[in-house]
Design a protein around this motif. Sequence first.
Motif, short mmCIF file in Angstrom:
data_model
loop_
_atom_site.label_atom_id
_atom_site.label_comp_id
_atom_site.label_asym_id
_atom_site.label_seq_id
_atom_site.Cartn_x
_atom_site.Cartn_y
_atom_site.Cartn_z
N GLU A 1 -6.83 10.58 -5.44
CA GLU A 1 -7.91 9.68 -5.80
C GLU A 1 -9.24 10.36 -5.44
O GLU A 1 -9.29 11.16 -4.50
CB GLU A 1 -7.80 8.35 -5.04
N GLY B 1 -8.55 -2.75 0.48
CA GLY B 1 -7.15 -2.65 0.10
C GLY B 1 -6.85 -1.65 -0.99
O GLY B 1 -5.69 -1.50 -1.40
N SER B 2 -7.87 -0.91 -1.48
CA SER B 2 -7.67 0.05 -2.56
C SER B 2 -8.03 1.46 -2.07
O SER B 2 -9.06 1.66 -1.42
CB SER B 2 -8.55 -0.32 -3.76
N THR B 3 -7.18 2.44 -2.39
CA THR B 3 -7.43 3.82 -1.99
C THR B 3 -8.57 4.39 -2.83
O THR B 3 -8.47 4.50 -4.06
CB THR B 3 -6.18 4.68 -2.17
N GLN B 4 -9.66 4.77 -2.16
CA GLN B 4 -10.83 5.32 -2.84
C GLN B 4 -10.78 6.85 -2.90
O GLN B 4 -11.19 7.45 -3.89
CB GLN B 4 -12.11 4.89 -2.11
N ASN C 1 -9.80 4.77 7.39
CA ASN C 1 -9.86 6.21 7.15
C ASN C 1 -8.72 6.90 7.89
O ASN C 1 -8.30 6.46 8.96
CB ASN C 1 -11.19 6.78 7.66
N LEU D 1 1.11 7.18 2.82
CA LEU D 1 0.21 8.31 2.78
C LEU D 1 1.00 9.59 2.57
O LEU D 1 1.97 9.87 3.30
CB LEU D 1 -0.59 8.41 4.08
N MET E 1 0.85 -1.19 0.00
CA MET E 1 0.00 0.00 0.00
C MET E 1 0.88 1.24 0.00
O MET E 1 1.85 1.33 0.74
CB MET E 1 -0.89 0.00 1.25
N ALA F 1 -8.21 10.30 -1.56
CA ALA F 1 -6.97 10.76 -0.92
C ALA F 1 -6.71 12.19 -1.33
O ALA F 1 -6.69 12.50 -2.53
CB ALA F 1 -5.80 9.87 -1.31
N GLU G 1 -9.57 7.54 2.32
CA GLU G 1 -10.31 6.32 2.62
C GLU G 1 -9.73 5.17 1.81
O GLU G 1 -9.46 5.30 0.61
CB GLU G 1 -11.79 6.54 2.28
N ILE G 2 -9.53 4.05 2.47
CA ILE G 2 -9.05 2.83 1.82
C ILE G 2 -10.08 1.74 2.07
O ILE G 2 -10.41 1.44 3.22
CB ILE G 2 -7.68 2.40 2.37
N GLU G 3 -10.60 1.16 0.99
CA GLU G 3 -11.61 0.11 1.10
C GLU G 3 -11.17 -1.10 0.30
O GLU G 3 -10.76 -0.98 -0.86
CB GLU G 3 -12.96 0.61 0.60
#
Length: 236
Positions: free
Chosen positions: A107, A77-80, A52, A4, A1, A82, A73-75
Amino acid sequence: MRMLPSVMIAACLLGTAATAQEMGHGDDPAPTIFKNIRTELDYAPTNDGLFNWDVDGWVGGDSERVWLRSEGEIEDGSTQDAEVQIYYGWNVDPFWDVLVGVRQDFEPESTTYLAASIVGVAKYDFETEGSLFLSDRGDLSARVNQSFDILLTQRLIAQPYAEINLFAQDVPELNVGAGISDVELGLQLRYEVTRKFAPYIDAVWQRKLGESAGLARAAGEDPEQGTIRFGLRVWF
């Protein structure tokens, strides 16, 4: 991942502050540098797992400061979502600061914005943030946040809060329509083990509105979502 972006930027800002403090030991003392950065990390045990982060704070003196904000937010395993915001701010009143800077979204779309914000404490101790954003595509949007603390005990604090996002026009890239696009209401209950370390539980309700809700339904998404989150708040 991917790491950040907020973590790297915060480290740079803190390093700058430390350097300024060290310079103050010479013949020409530099102004005292303070910092106040709040970081929240939480997890919602949904089917896909929802992480989050929310960073908000500043480094600087009494009248001028560098401000940092980041959320995402990461859902599954994927960043939705940012974003990172960096401002230069001026204290214009004992309870209010005016900020000017930039916002970078990573994102769901890579977008750069000019940003302006006002932050402070309104009547009845409402902590308030109001921001305007102008994207590199010419899209104008706004965001308003309000919250206040209710002391249940000296350590146990309830914090109701609200966020509203508005757009001056349709933005197909973000799947939002003109007007009030969404609202988020929440109630955070945290226990301050110390003033700088507080675990919390957060009940959050999110709802897309108007044309944005219709676009979400057309894409097969539910415009309404409620989650219970467990997290940790720390101050630096």
